[in-house]
Design an enzyme around this catalytic site. Sequence first.
Site, PDB file in Angstrom:
ATOM      1  N   SER A  19       0.826  -1.211   0.000  1.00 14.40           N
ATOM      2  CA  SER A  19       0.000   0.000   0.000  1.00 14.40           C
ATOM      3  C   SER A  19       0.860   1.260   0.000  1.00 14.40           C
ATOM      4  O   SER A  19       1.707   1.436  -0.864  1.00 14.40           O
ATOM      5  CB  SER A  19      -0.948  -0.052   1.195  1.00 14.40           C
ATOM      6  OG  SER A  19      -1.886   0.981   1.116  1.00 14.40           O
ATOM      7  N   ASP A  27      -2.457   6.189  -4.070  1.00 12.97           N
ATOM      8  CA  ASP A  27      -1.310   5.521  -3.448  1.00 12.97           C
ATOM      9  C   ASP A  27      -0.932   4.331  -4.344  1.00 12.97           C
ATOM     10  O   ASP A  27      -1.601   4.080  -5.347  1.00 12.97           O
ATOM     11  CB  ASP A  27      -1.634   5.132  -2.000  1.00 12.97           C
ATOM     12  CG  ASP A  27      -2.581   3.967  -1.870  1.00 12.97           C
ATOM     13  OD1 ASP A  27      -3.334   3.716  -2.825  1.00 12.97           O
ATOM     14  OD2 ASP A  27      -2.592   3.304  -0.821  1.00 12.97           O
ATOM     15  N   ASP A  72      -1.313   1.191  -4.370  1.00 11.93           N
ATOM     16  CA  ASP A  72      -2.277   0.138  -4.705  1.00 11.93           C
ATOM     17  C   ASP A  72      -3.676   0.683  -4.998  1.00 11.93           C
ATOM     18  O   ASP A  72      -4.642  -0.078  -5.074  1.00 11.93           O
ATOM     19  CB  ASP A  72      -2.309  -0.971  -3.648  1.00 11.93           C
ATOM     20  CG  ASP A  72      -2.962  -0.555  -2.352  1.00 11.93           C
ATOM     21  OD1 ASP A  72      -2.820   0.622  -1.970  1.00 11.93           O
ATOM     22  OD2 ASP A  72      -3.616  -1.409  -1.717  1.00 11.93           O
ATOM     23  N   ASP A  81      -6.111   2.296  -3.647  1.00  9.57           N
ATOM     24  CA  ASP A  81      -7.336   2.375  -2.836  1.00  9.57           C
ATOM     25  C   ASP A  81      -7.522   3.766  -2.241  1.00  9.57           C
ATOM     26  O   ASP A  81      -8.636   4.219  -2.039  1.00  9.57           O
ATOM     27  CB  ASP A  81      -7.392   1.275  -1.759  1.00  9.57           C
ATOM     28  CG  ASP A  81      -6.219   1.281  -0.803  1.00  9.57           C
ATOM     29  OD1 ASP A  81      -5.240   2.025  -1.047  1.00  9.57           O
ATOM     30  OD2 ASP A  81      -6.269   0.538   0.199  1.00  9.57           O
TER      31      ASP A  81
HETATM   32 MG    MG Z   1      -3.417   1.541  -0.205  1.00 10.16          MG
END
Ligand code: MG
Length: 454
Positions: free
Chosen positions: A101, A245, A247, A249
Amino acid sequence: MPRREHLLKIGVSGVRGVVGEFLTPALACAFAQAFGTYVGVGRVVVGRDTRSSGPMLQHAVACGLLASGCEVVDVGILPTPTIQMFAGSSRAQGGMAITASHNPPEYNALKLFNSRGLFLNQYEREELIDLYHQSEFRNATNSEIRRATSDFETPTRQHIARVLKHVDVERIRGRRFRVAIDCVNGAGSVMTPAFLRDELNCEVHAISIDPKQPFPREAEPRPETLGDLSALMGASGSSVGFAQDPDGDRLAVADETGRVLDNDDVLALAVDAALRRVKGDVVVNLTTSSAIDEIAARHGRAVHRTPVGEANVVETMQAVNAAIGGEGANGGIIFPAVHLCRDSYTGMAFLLDRMAETGESMSALAAGLPRYSRKLGKVAYEHGRLASLMQALETHFPDARMDRLDGLKIMLPQGWIHVRSSNTEPILRLATEARSETEAEELFAGVLKLFEEC
Ligand code: MG
């Protein structure tokens, strides 16, 4: 530099650590075999972000899953919400996202999902970790070994279709918004420009959309890390800017002046957009702005507060059948009609839809929010001092309303104070909020002074 024992963590959302030192292919393989044993023989969806350790760990994970008798579906580089949705809709027994993340590039992690595409709950996590520590994994025999397949198209298509069901696509397309984006060369690097340009007819000005390159900035999208996006806003004359970010999300948003909005305000705008469309209450963590309570009250809805952490917010959202939820400072918008996960794409679509609907600029929409100021920080403390510090706070505000669900939250006439201890380090996370910047600063300074004196 974190202490060494913190470099590998097996717990809350899976396995996380510094690659090569603690998070090795052998460990990833063993953990994946434990996961495959836990979910039973079936299909497991595996995707990843763009970290250089991703392919290595993905091979290790596939090895462990196949060894346990699972079928592996490789979905390639994709945002975590896209992987989660596909895991939940493709008759899979579970899913995995190989991503750390917003953590620095030398980290990686395995995020684990159940057959509904949701993070494992506390009981599921405990069972899995027990199984991992006992090392009693299923070993498939030759005839039991199943296939490794791939699907690089369906997850993206499905995710985008779900998001677009909840906005007026033609209205957004008709405006032909000029949009600046910064995908940090992460998992959204391909999907995000395509989503904005091809689906929503935006004129896209992009930086950091090369998944083969390293992260060019600090991975967490916060106002302090998004100077390049602000500069791009000015150079391109864009109406709005979006940053993700690694990843995909989390979402950060810049207005047409290049100012990066406070993440609590982004959540507040998304909550307002969602409550116009769907029934139900709002769920946020204890550190999220009181602006959410005012927005919810405007729509006649209630707000439920949870301890910090996406899993906590999601569990309460399920329990109260919430319309929307999230965690302000963490840049997360969770809209269950799309999926019960943090999703930056829902956030982008909601904000463009509100701009198209109202004809207002992003700065004007933000100016329409209830006005609060927040101050966030960390305080180191000596081991063994935690209880006396918390006690000092309780004693100092004898008449205040207190919430002890996650650390201590003190509600005062002028605002609130929230203090919680880190799980991994002797650090207190301190947040204050008030109507004015001065009052938020005063509350913050007051707590620091109290801690120094006790
Ligand atoms: Mg993330």
